[in-house]
Design a protein around this motif. Sequence first.
Motif, PDB file in Angstrom:
ATOM      1  N   TRP A 240       0.829  -1.208   0.000  1.00  0.00           N
ATOM      2  CA  TRP A 240       0.000   0.000   0.000  1.00  0.00           C
ATOM      3  C   TRP A 240       0.866   1.261   0.000  1.00  0.00           C
ATOM      4  O   TRP A 240       0.475   2.290  -0.547  1.00  0.00           O
ATOM      5  CB  TRP A 240      -0.987  -0.010   1.164  1.00  0.00           C
ATOM      6  N   LYS A 241       2.056   1.181   0.565  1.00  0.00           N
ATOM      7  CA  LYS A 241       2.973   2.325   0.503  1.00  0.00           C
ATOM      8  C   LYS A 241       3.363   2.592  -0.953  1.00  0.00           C
ATOM      9  O   LYS A 241       3.453   3.752  -1.377  1.00  0.00           O
ATOM     10  CB  LYS A 241       4.217   2.049   1.354  1.00  0.00           C
TER      11      LYS A 241
ATOM     12  N   ARG B 181       0.184   4.102  -2.743  1.00  0.00           N
ATOM     13  CA  ARG B 181      -0.020   5.499  -2.343  1.00  0.00           C
ATOM     14  C   ARG B 181       1.095   6.392  -2.881  1.00  0.00           C
ATOM     15  O   ARG B 181       0.853   7.543  -3.251  1.00  0.00           O
ATOM     16  CB  ARG B 181      -0.116   5.586  -0.834  1.00  0.00           C
TER      17      ARG B 181
ATOM     18  N   ASP C 107       0.826   9.816  -5.239  1.00  0.00           N
ATOM     19  CA  ASP C 107       1.519  11.069  -4.918  1.00  0.00           C
ATOM     20  C   ASP C 107       2.401  11.519  -6.081  1.00  0.00           C
ATOM     21  O   ASP C 107       2.434  12.706  -6.420  1.00  0.00           O
ATOM     22  CB  ASP C 107       2.365  10.918  -3.657  1.00  0.00           C
TER      23      ASP C 107
ATOM     24  N   GLU D 192     -10.063   3.117  -0.728  1.00  0.00           N
ATOM     25  CA  GLU D 192      -9.049   2.069  -0.835  1.00  0.00           C
ATOM     26  C   GLU D 192      -9.628   0.775  -0.284  1.00  0.00           C
ATOM     27  O   GLU D 192     -10.134   0.758   0.840  1.00  0.00           O
ATOM     28  CB  GLU D 192      -7.798   2.428  -0.027  1.00  0.00           C
TER      29      GLU D 192
END
Length: 142
Positions: free
Chosen positions: A5-6, A9, A13, A67
């Motif tokens: 998920w990092k 995300r 960004d 999400e």
Amino acid sequence: MVDKWKIKRGLADAINDHDLHRILDYFATDAVFVSPVGLAEGREQVGWIFEQFFKGFPDLHLNVWYEATESDDPMMVEWTGTGTHTGPFLLPDGRELQATGRRITLRGTCSSFVEHDRIATHREYYDQFELFSQLGLHLSSD
């Protein structure tokens, strides 16, 4: 263990920052990107797709509003994209639509599969008709 998920995300960004190098760092060298625009294979082709949107919509911004965090295989999000058509935008038939000054609001969803700390497959879904209608294009019987 990688936090998938990092990665997901971070991609959002990087898209909002219009940082093509950072965007491509999230993708595997041989990544597959599927969208209404078509199929892109490899970072070079993936980058080309993002370049086309950034040229046409220099203020393009994605707002991820959902999400599906219960799963990370694939990771699914829903988003709303907004922007102003102030640059040339490549159409499916190969023509470029010159700036119309029109604002767009486009709803979509995407899924990503991460392997070895990079996005291996990414699928975008949005309604091209909704996009083209907001740009002032119409269906033709020709």
